[in-house]
Design a protein around this motif. Structure first.
Motif, short mmCIF file in Angstrom:
data_model
loop_
_atom_site.label_atom_id
_atom_site.label_comp_id
_atom_site.label_asym_id
_atom_site.label_seq_id
_atom_site.Cartn_x
_atom_site.Cartn_y
_atom_site.Cartn_z
N MET A 207 0.81 -1.22 0.00
CA MET A 207 0.00 0.00 0.00
C MET A 207 0.84 1.27 0.00
N THR A 218 1.18 3.93 -2.58
CA THR A 218 1.28 3.24 -3.86
C THR A 218 -0.01 2.53 -4.25
N ASN A 219 -0.89 2.30 -3.27
CA ASN A 219 -2.19 1.68 -3.58
C ASN A 219 -3.25 2.32 -2.69
N ASN A 221 -6.42 2.57 -3.13
CA ASN A 221 -7.67 1.83 -3.01
C ASN A 221 -7.63 0.85 -1.84
N LYS A 222 -6.53 0.14 -1.70
CA LYS A 222 -6.39 -0.80 -0.58
C LYS A 222 -6.40 -0.05 0.75
#
Length: 230
Positions: A207, A218-219, A221-222
């Motif tokens: 993440m 980096t993520n 959404n998670k």
């Protein structure tokens, strides 16, 4: 503070769109009723409970706003950047600061006489609406903090704090460069040990990416899913 006093060196209409709606005579009034101060990195701007004589405006820099909830415990409630107001409630009769403020990097702050500002707010509805819009945004932030503290587990609290600190609101500021892990923990209302542990877990789960103090999401959404699950 006198050694930091820059007096009226900057006209506010050049630093914030909300002042650009004022007529020249009103700008002259507000520029005459302000004093600009410079604060070094990590210098206290004002303390919770101190007498509030002015409304403060962030002319340049980055400021951490926090509540002292116990002798050794703080809750970070928001960051203030260029164009933001501090202690705005003093205009409406709050005679003491409701929170504390500390500069995260070298900053310039304009202290505006609250009575002069109040007169301009009454005289200029458009100007008042723009400032109230900023304050409503802050209110949403405070309600979110209450919800996090009341309902979320530690991972959810940390996810929410990281999403806030990496939001578009601060896209021109590398805020993590100025924040310690303790600061981040205080935004999430968890211990620094838990913050360090979960930050490392989030990195392993893909993440975020760590480079020294810097945290890169980096993520998103998670991370948002963890925030929603609480």
């Amino acid at each position: 503070m006198e050694k930091h006093n820059q007096n009226n060196t900057v006209d506010l209409e050049n630093t914030s769109a909300c002042f650009q709606s004022l007529e020249a005579e009103d700008l002259q009034i507000i520029n005459k009723n302000k004093t600009q101060l410079s604060f070094f990195k990590d210098e206290t701007i004002f303390k919770q409970g101190a007498f509030a004589t002015h409304v403060l405006f962030v002319n340049k820099g980055l400021v951490r706003i926090y509540l002292q909830t116990d002798t050794n415990k703080q809750v970070n409630i928001r960051l203030a950047k260029q164009g933001d107001f501090l202690a705005f409630s003093s205009v409406f009769g709050k005679n003491t600061y409701l929170y504390s403020a500390i500069s995260l990097k070298d900053s310039t702050i304009c202290m505006i006489d609250k009575e002069a500002l109040k007169k301009l707010l009454i005289k200029n509805p458009g100007f008042a609406m723009q400032i109230n819009s900023k304050n409503c945004h802050n209110e949403d932030r405070y309600l979110n903090i209450i919800h996090n503290i009341s309902h979320k587990q530690m991972r959810g609290k940390l996810a929410s704090a990281l999403i806030y600190l990496s939001s578009n609101e601060f896209k021109d500021e590398n805020v993590f460069e100025y924040l310690t892990r303790q600061n981040i923990a205080d935004f999430a209302s968890i211990s620094v040990e838990s913050a360090v542990k979960f930050i490392k877990e989030f990195e392993k789960e893909g993440m975020l990416k760590l480079e020294g103090k810097n945290i890169q999401i980096t993520n998103i959404n998670k991370l948002q899913n963890i925030e929603l699950r609480g």
